[in-house]
Design a protein around this motif. Structure first.
Motif, PDB file in Angstrom:
ATOM      1  N   GLY A 136      -8.557 -14.384   3.677  1.00 52.16           N
ATOM      2  CA  GLY A 136      -8.414 -15.001   2.597  1.00 52.16           C
ATOM      3  C   GLY A 136      -9.419 -15.054   1.383  1.00 52.16           C
ATOM      4  O   GLY A 136      -9.356 -15.738   0.446  1.00 52.16           O
ATOM      5  N   LYS A 137     -10.288 -14.069   1.665  1.00 53.10           N
ATOM      6  CA  LYS A 137     -11.562 -13.990   0.620  1.00 53.10           C
ATOM      7  C   LYS A 137     -11.239 -12.868  -0.616  1.00 53.10           C
ATOM      8  O   LYS A 137     -12.132 -12.667  -1.381  1.00 53.10           O
ATOM      9  CB  LYS A 137     -12.758 -13.700   1.127  1.00 53.10           C
ATOM     10  N   ALA A 138      -9.795 -12.177  -0.230  1.00 53.92           N
ATOM     11  CA  ALA A 138      -9.801 -11.179  -1.121  1.00 53.92           C
ATOM     12  C   ALA A 138      -8.200 -11.174  -1.383  1.00 53.92           C
ATOM     13  O   ALA A 138      -7.399 -11.848  -0.529  1.00 53.92           O
ATOM     14  CB  ALA A 138     -10.157  -9.751  -0.678  1.00 53.92           C
ATOM     15  N   PRO A 139      -7.472 -10.441  -2.457  1.00 52.62           N
ATOM     16  CA  PRO A 139      -6.075 -10.497  -2.430  1.00 52.62           C
ATOM     17  C   PRO A 139      -5.412 -10.306  -1.033  1.00 52.62           C
ATOM     18  O   PRO A 139      -5.668  -9.339  -0.565  1.00 52.62           O
ATOM     19  CB  PRO A 139      -5.698  -9.767  -3.642  1.00 52.62           C
ATOM     20  N   ARG A 140      -4.442 -10.836  -0.902  1.00 53.45           N
ATOM     21  CA  ARG A 140      -3.546 -10.720   0.625  1.00 53.45           C
ATOM     22  C   ARG A 140      -3.028  -9.363   0.495  1.00 53.45           C
ATOM     23  O   ARG A 140      -3.020  -9.014   2.019  1.00 53.45           O
ATOM     24  CB  ARG A 140      -2.526 -11.984   0.670  1.00 53.45           C
ATOM     25  N   ILE A 141      -2.646  -8.758  -0.315  1.00 50.10           N
ATOM     26  CA  ILE A 141      -2.210  -7.226  -0.241  1.00 50.10           C
ATOM     27  C   ILE A 141      -2.955  -6.470   0.422  1.00 50.10           C
ATOM     28  O   ILE A 141      -2.529  -5.358   1.023  1.00 50.10           O
ATOM     29  CB  ILE A 141      -1.422  -6.813  -1.643  1.00 50.10           C
ATOM     30  N   ALA A 176      -4.637  -6.707   2.915  1.00 46.40           N
ATOM     31  CA  ALA A 176      -4.632  -6.734   4.301  1.00 46.40           C
ATOM     32  C   ALA A 176      -3.409  -6.032   4.822  1.00 46.40           C
ATOM     33  O   ALA A 176      -3.343  -6.074   6.113  1.00 46.40           O
ATOM     34  CB  ALA A 176      -4.841  -8.233   4.816  1.00 46.40           C
ATOM     35  N   ARG A 177      -2.713  -5.557   4.220  1.00 45.24           N
ATOM     36  CA  ARG A 177      -1.464  -4.905   4.659  1.00 45.24           C
ATOM     37  C   ARG A 177      -1.712  -3.792   5.063  1.00 45.24           C
ATOM     38  O   ARG A 177      -2.299  -3.021   4.645  1.00 45.24           O
ATOM     39  CB  ARG A 177      -0.375  -4.891   3.381  1.00 45.24           C
ATOM     40  N   THR A 178      -1.000  -3.322   6.404  1.00 44.08           N
ATOM     41  CA  THR A 178      -1.296  -1.970   7.009  1.00 44.08           C
ATOM     42  C   THR A 178       0.256  -1.358   7.150  1.00 44.08           C
ATOM     43  O   THR A 178       1.194  -2.040   7.186  1.00 44.08           O
ATOM     44  CB  THR A 178      -1.783  -2.311   8.310  1.00 44.08           C
ATOM     45  N   ASP A 179       0.065  -0.100   7.195  1.00 37.62           N
ATOM     46  CA  ASP A 179       1.066   0.773   7.672  1.00 37.62           C
ATOM     47  C   ASP A 179       1.588   0.875   8.958  1.00 37.62           C
ATOM     48  O   ASP A 179       1.125   0.387   9.796  1.00 37.62           O
ATOM     49  CB  ASP A 179       0.991   2.209   7.054  1.00 37.62           C
ATOM     50  N   SER A 180       2.398   1.708   9.526  1.00 39.29           N
ATOM     51  CA  SER A 180       2.636   1.717  11.004  1.00 39.29           C
ATOM     52  C   SER A 180       1.639   2.305  11.938  1.00 39.29           C
ATOM     53  O   SER A 180       1.697   2.338  12.921  1.00 39.29           O
ATOM     54  CB  SER A 180       3.977   2.739  11.075  1.00 39.29           C
ATOM     55  N   ARG A 181       0.590   2.940  11.003  1.00 37.68           N
ATOM     56  CA  ARG A 181      -0.380   3.354  12.058  1.00 37.68           C
ATOM     57  C   ARG A 181      -1.439   2.530  12.098  1.00 37.68           C
ATOM     58  O   ARG A 181      -2.690   2.965  12.505  1.00 37.68           O
ATOM     59  CB  ARG A 181      -0.924   5.084  11.254  1.00 37.68           C
ATOM     60  N   GLY A 182      -1.462   1.491  11.425  1.00 38.21           N
ATOM     61  CA  GLY A 182      -2.623   0.698  11.372  1.00 38.21           C
ATOM     62  C   GLY A 182      -3.539   0.915  10.383  1.00 38.21           C
ATOM     63  O   GLY A 182      -4.530   0.297  10.352  1.00 38.21           O
ATOM     64  N   VAL A 183      -3.373   1.628   9.334  1.00 36.17           N
ATOM     65  CA  VAL A 183      -4.179   1.945   8.467  1.00 36.17           C
ATOM     66  C   VAL A 183      -4.106   0.939   7.035  1.00 36.17           C
ATOM     67  O   VAL A 183      -2.678   0.721   6.515  1.00 36.17           O
ATOM     68  CB  VAL A 183      -3.815   3.280   7.698  1.00 36.17           C
ATOM     69  N   PRO A 184      -4.968   0.291   6.687  1.00 34.18           N
ATOM     70  CA  PRO A 184      -4.999  -0.932   5.596  1.00 34.18           C
ATOM     71  C   PRO A 184      -4.810   0.151   4.112  1.00 34.18           C
ATOM     72  O   PRO A 184      -5.811   0.302   3.631  1.00 34.18           O
ATOM     73  CB  PRO A 184      -6.048  -1.663   5.731  1.00 34.18           C
ATOM     74  N   ILE A 185      -3.561   0.513   4.024  1.00 27.13           N
ATOM     75  CA  ILE A 185      -3.385   1.615   2.760  1.00 27.13           C
ATOM     76  C   ILE A 185      -4.021   0.934   1.506  1.00 27.13           C
ATOM     77  O   ILE A 185      -4.581   1.871   0.774  1.00 27.13           O
ATOM     78  CB  ILE A 185      -1.950   1.869   2.876  1.00 27.13           C
ATOM     79  N   TYR A 186      -3.598  -0.401   1.213  1.00 23.67           N
ATOM     80  CA  TYR A 186      -4.133  -0.807  -0.096  1.00 23.67           C
ATOM     81  C   TYR A 186      -5.383  -0.892  -0.066  1.00 23.67           C
ATOM     82  O   TYR A 186      -6.090  -0.801  -1.414  1.00 23.67           O
ATOM     83  CB  TYR A 186      -3.179  -2.047  -0.582  1.00 23.67           C
ATOM     84  N   ALA A 187      -6.075  -1.512   0.810  1.00 25.19           N
ATOM     85  CA  ALA A 187      -7.684  -1.472   0.956  1.00 25.19           C
ATOM     86  C   ALA A 187      -8.215  -0.040   0.927  1.00 25.19           C
ATOM     87  O   ALA A 187      -9.241   0.091   0.056  1.00 25.19           O
ATOM     88  CB  ALA A 187      -7.966  -2.287   2.121  1.00 25.19           C
ATOM     89  N   LEU A 188      -7.472   0.849   1.305  1.00 27.97           N
ATOM     90  CA  LEU A 188      -7.897   2.286   1.318  1.00 27.97           C
ATOM     91  C   LEU A 188      -7.896   2.929  -0.129  1.00 27.97           C
ATOM     92  O   LEU A 188      -8.659   3.716  -0.596  1.00 27.97           O
ATOM     93  CB  LEU A 188      -7.397   3.251   2.325  1.00 27.97           C
ATOM     94  N   GLY A 189      -6.812   2.223  -0.675  1.00 27.00           N
ATOM     95  CA  GLY A 189      -6.521   2.989  -2.009  1.00 27.00           C
ATOM     96  C   GLY A 189      -7.424   2.323  -3.085  1.00 27.00           C
ATOM     97  O   GLY A 189      -7.764   3.158  -3.853  1.00 27.00           O
ATOM     98  N   LEU A 190      -7.881   0.968  -3.009  1.00 25.22           N
ATOM     99  CA  LEU A 190      -8.687   0.480  -3.699  1.00 25.22           C
ATOM    100  C   LEU A 190     -10.059   1.278  -3.645  1.00 25.22           C
ATOM    101  O   LEU A 190     -10.869   1.428  -4.603  1.00 25.22           O
ATOM    102  CB  LEU A 190      -8.793  -1.284  -3.832  1.00 25.22           C
ATOM    103  N   SER A 191     -10.487   1.207  -2.459  1.00 25.47           N
ATOM    104  CA  SER A 191     -12.030   1.516  -2.171  1.00 25.47           C
ATOM    105  C   SER A 191     -11.968   3.307  -2.594  1.00 25.47           C
ATOM    106  O   SER A 191     -12.867   3.807  -3.187  1.00 25.47           O
ATOM    107  CB  SER A 191     -12.179   1.585  -0.644  1.00 25.47           C
ATOM    108  N   SER A 192     -10.806   3.762  -2.585  1.00 20.02           N
ATOM    109  CA  SER A 192     -10.803   5.288  -3.001  1.00 20.02           C
ATOM    110  C   SER A 192     -10.857   5.588  -4.449  1.00 20.02           C
ATOM    111  O   SER A 192     -11.440   6.534  -5.109  1.00 20.02           O
ATOM    112  CB  SER A 192      -9.504   6.069  -2.389  1.00 20.02           C
ATOM    113  N   ALA A 193     -10.367   4.491  -5.210  1.00 17.92           N
ATOM    114  CA  ALA A 193     -10.406   4.507  -6.708  1.00 17.92           C
ATOM    115  C   ALA A 193     -11.806   4.427  -7.112  1.00 17.92           C
ATOM    116  O   ALA A 193     -12.101   4.948  -8.043  1.00 17.92           O
ATOM    117  CB  ALA A 193      -9.518   3.370  -7.123  1.00 17.92           C
TER     118      ALA A 193
END
Length: 564
Positions: A368-373, A375-392
């Motif tokens: 709860g210390k960052a936007p909840r979105i 923490a969302r993961t895909d079917s492989r368990g990858v936090p895709i939005y966290a990955l996208g933000l870090s990649s940006a």
């Protein structure tokens, strides 16, 4: 069951009581039954975790950074500093291992700081650690592009092309799931181990006179020009400053080794895997770091013109002290091969750095210390939005294509490196509070799967040394120089600004969220534990069924695993 800190709106690291089916075990970072799209998968096998641990320990800090330390201080000073700091690292890893094996939560050491010390410490630790890796990742990509200029000059192909290729590649590796990432890092780290072992053996051969010059060097360079150089001042004071300056170099060479703490939420059977990886850290430090710098000091003198020339180069094989040693011994055909190895080191580092960044911001979101979105993961368990933000943020690497931006980006890198040692400090503080809490709640050493080697006193000693290094790491900014006079204000600001930022984040979060420090008798030592115990039992039951089909595991465990 321990009582939760009621100042928090929810328990940040709890798991639900749901069952698990299939080959993978899922770690659930939030209490009260999180949906499937907020789960990491435990897909890292034991060999993956141990190799990721060693991959974090072997990097350009060893194969390149040791050169500047040797030239500045001499072989004995480098050996002393790398040995002492290596022992500090072992204590840090032991402290982390004790907490991680009790409750292997997906938010890693930021979660331990939240549970055992204060949610404000978890907040500051999480964000500073994330800041570090969203800056370090593009820096590694830039270094990879510069290394390729050894074969393909800047005038022929713009470095931005290679930055784009490497960036897309590491994003895909992280996107394809934790098992793919773990397997990829396993083989990359295996190659890194082979390279370092090869350099160690080659250095030993050269020291014993097996090179083209047939010169048996032994400890000659320890006598002339000497075991210690002087730095800034003359005499004993200069030798002391030289030794101290290498403590700083050694510290930052070891930074990143703690990344095994980020993997606990995705490791299979973490109570066995994590202690094993941490126990082997001691032997790896002894073998890879200490033996490397010891032999390096035997085969190249600290005043060698070739070593001084290597330290003037920013990256690539020409910047490595091992290349200088090869040239001193008359070997001229290996720099190109070593340049390719360094490129592999840097690529592996950028890949794991992006992984750490994505999992760190995921952990903050799960608490709860960052936007909840995030923490969302895909079917492989990858936090895709966290990955996208870090990649940006990795797109910052393109700043280095323009010469005007390089200076600014260099200051950013200098700024966030202090966050690495602040991470160690936070881990040690968390362990001290953890030991106090478990003693207050009647949990003894024999109740734990793994305990820190020297217990709470080892953490106190390591904490003291880390604080001293953090305070005095940029002592040379107060020394007169031609560029800045008596005070190098630019490097002072970038070198120390991270400390007040860290403290401001702690104080600001406490003030805004009205949090209180966690009392030992109220620390949450049990939430999630039963769930993880059940996961462990399920995993061990499956492994028992598979055991009869395994081959070669005994040989690997007893003769190879300590190294790999």
């Amino acid at each position: 069951m321990a009582i939760f800190n009621r100042k928090q709106s929810r328990s940040p690291n709890s798991l639900d009581d749901g069952g698990e089916k299939g080959a993978e075990i899922t770690a659930r970072p939030v209490a009260q039954g999180p949906p499937d799209h907020e789960q990491l998968h435990r897909g890292l096998r034991s060999r993956h975790v141990t190799m990721i641990a060693i991959g974090g320990a072997i990097g350009t800090g060893l194969i390149i950074g040791t050169g500047s330390a040797l030239a500045r201080a001499g072989p004995a000073a480098v050996l002393i500093s790398y040995t002492i700091v290596g022992f500090i690292v072992f204590l840090v890893m032991g402290a982390l291992g004790e907490m991680a094996t009790w409750i292997p939560i997906s938010s890693g050491f930021t979660g331990y700081a939240t549970r055992f010390v204060d949610p404000a410490l978890g907040f500051a630790l999480g964000y500073t650690y994330w800041f570090k890796y969203i800056i370090v990742t593009p820096n590694q990509l830039t270094a990879a592009a510069l290394i390729i200029q050894y074969w393909c000059p800047r005038e022929k192909v713009n470095p931005g092309v290679f930055i784009a290729i490497f960036l897309v590649t590491i994003i895909l590796i992280n996107y394809f799931g934790i098992r793919f990432f773990g397997e990829f890092e396993f083989w990359l780290s295996s190659i890194k181990v082979i390279v370092i072992v090869g350099l160690i053996l080659l250095s030993l051969v050269l020291a014993l006179g097996g090179g083209p010059d047939h010169d048996r060097k032994g400890f000659r360079y320890w006598k002339n020009p000497g075991a210690f150089n002087t730095y800034i001042l003359k005499g004993d004071a200069g030798r002391f400053l030289a030794v101290w300056s290498t403590f700083v170099t050694a510290t930052f060479a070891y930074l990143g080794i703690e990344l095994v703490g980020v993997t606990v939420g995705e490791a299979q059977n973490p109570r066995k895997t994590i202690p094993r990886a941490i126990k082997l850290t001691f032997y790896r430090i002894l073998f890879f770091y200490i033996l490397s710098v010891f032999l390096l000091g035997m085969i190249v003198p600290f005043n060698s013109p070739k070593l001084l020339q290597a330290n003037k180069n920013p990256t690539g094989a020409s910047a490595s002290p091992f290349v200088a040693a090869l040239l001193v011994s008359g070997i001229k055909t290996l720099p190109g091969f070593l340049n390719g190895c360094i490129l592999l080191f840097v690529f592996s580092a950028s890949n794991s750095d992006l992984y750490i960044a994505s999992r760190t911001i995921y952990g903050l979101a799960a608490e709860g210390k960052a936007p909840r979105i995030l923490a969302r993961t895909d079917s492989r368990g990858v936090p895709i939005y966290a990955l996208g933000l870090s990649s940006a943020f990795a797109l910052l690497a393109f700043m280095n294509v323009a010469n005007e931006s390089k200076v600014v980006f260099g200051y950013l890198v200098n700024l966030v490196t202090i966050f690495g040692i602040l991470t160690w400090i936070s881990i040690l503080v968390s362990h001290i509070y953890f030991v106090r809490a478990r003693k207050a709640q009647g949990i003894h050493d024999h109740d734990l799967a793994y305990t820190a080697p020297l217990g709470i006193w080892g953490s106190y000693g390591a904490l003291f040394m880390c604080i001293v290094i953090a305070i005095f790491k940029n002592f040379n900014v107060f020394v007169h120089s031609k560029s800045y006079g008596n005070f190098d204000y630019k490097n002072f600001i970038t070198g120390y600004l991270g400390i007040p930022l860290y403290l401001i984040m702690i104080v600001g979060y406490k003030f805004w969220m009205k949090t209180e420090g966690v009392k030992p008798d109220l620390a949450d030592l049990h939430s999630d534990k039963q769930r993880i115990d059940d996961e462990e039992a399920e995993f061990l039951a499956r492994e028992t069924l598979k055991k009869g089909n395994e081959r070669g595991s005994w040989f690997y465990r007893h003769f190879v695993a300590w190294l790999f």
